[in-house]
Design a protein around this motif. Structure first.
Motif, mmCIF file in Angstrom:
data_model
loop_
_atom_site.group_PDB
_atom_site.id
_atom_site.type_symbol
_atom_site.label_atom_id
_atom_site.label_comp_id
_atom_site.label_asym_id
_atom_site.label_seq_id
_atom_site.Cartn_x
_atom_site.Cartn_y
_atom_site.Cartn_z
ATOM 1 N N HIS A 6 -63.679 -44.245 102.889
ATOM 2 C CA HIS A 6 -63.765 -43.550 101.757
ATOM 3 C C HIS A 6 -62.746 -42.506 101.742
ATOM 4 N N LEU A 7 -62.162 -41.713 102.604
ATOM 5 C CA LEU A 7 -61.162 -40.970 102.719
ATOM 6 C C LEU A 7 -59.743 -41.678 102.061
ATOM 7 N N LEU A 8 -59.556 -42.825 102.675
ATOM 8 C CA LEU A 8 -58.386 -43.674 102.314
ATOM 9 C C LEU A 8 -58.560 -44.092 100.832
ATOM 10 N N ALA A 9 -59.453 -44.725 100.316
ATOM 11 C CA ALA A 9 -59.785 -44.690 98.976
ATOM 12 C C ALA A 9 -59.692 -43.679 97.963
ATOM 13 N N ASP A 10 -60.389 -42.819 98.531
ATOM 14 C CA ASP A 10 -60.430 -41.256 97.581
ATOM 15 C C ASP A 10 -58.900 -40.826 97.426
ATOM 16 N N LEU A 11 -58.349 -40.674 98.495
ATOM 17 C CA LEU A 11 -57.091 -39.845 98.494
ATOM 18 C C LEU A 11 -55.685 -40.668 98.237
ATOM 19 N N THR A 12 -55.883 -41.756 98.218
ATOM 20 C CA THR A 12 -54.735 -42.703 98.068
ATOM 21 C C THR A 12 -55.171 -43.878 97.273
#
Length: 149
Positions: free
Chosen positions: A126-132
């Motif tokens: 989720h961090l990867l998808a949300d922040l990049t």
């Protein structure tokens, strides 16, 4: 040796070859049984500790990047990590945006993880998808560790 010794030896090794290259490095040692995390930093961002109530960056002393002379020696910091808490380390590609102050990206990451209790693989995804969402102009790496009870 601990993380500071490892970084000092790495800096010595890089210094022998010259070439003008440098790198930021975060080196840590995890003691799972004692719930302890020891970290040393060579010009890198501090890792993020996430618990049930908050997300906070580890208060670390930042040494100079590997390959920079004269080096500022890294200093180790050890923290206790509560059961159920997590530590997340990341590269700058996750938070940096052109023309934006780094503090904004660091705050965005802390906000993105606050109050989330997913399985670690899901959280990191989720961090990867949300922040990049549109990719990144830089490398992106994320490492997460969660302590169980």
């Amino acid at each position: 040796g601990g993380p500071a010794v490892v970084l000092a030896k790495l800096n010595d090794l890089v210094g022998r070859f010259g070439g003008g290259h440098f790198a930021t490095v975060l080196c840590g040692h995890i003691d799972i049984d004692r719930h302890m995390f020891t970290v040393a930093c060579a010009g890198h961002f501090a890792p993020l500790v996430i618990d049930r109530d908050s997300a906070r960056y580890v208060d670390i002393c930042v040494g100079s990047p590997i390959g920079v002379a004269p080096p500022v020696a890294p200093i180790e910091t050890t923290i206790k990590v509560d059961a159920g808490a997590s530590v997340v380390a990341f590269t700058d590609g996750l938070i940096e945006r052109r023309g934006e102050n780094l503090d904004i990206g660091l705050a965005r990451l802390a906000e993105a993880v606050s109050g989330r209790a997913e399985v670690m693989d899901t959280l990191l995804g989720h961090l990867l998808a949300d922040l990049t969402p549109n990719g990144s102009d830089d490398d992106v790496a994320i490492l997460g560790v969660r302590w169980r009870g």
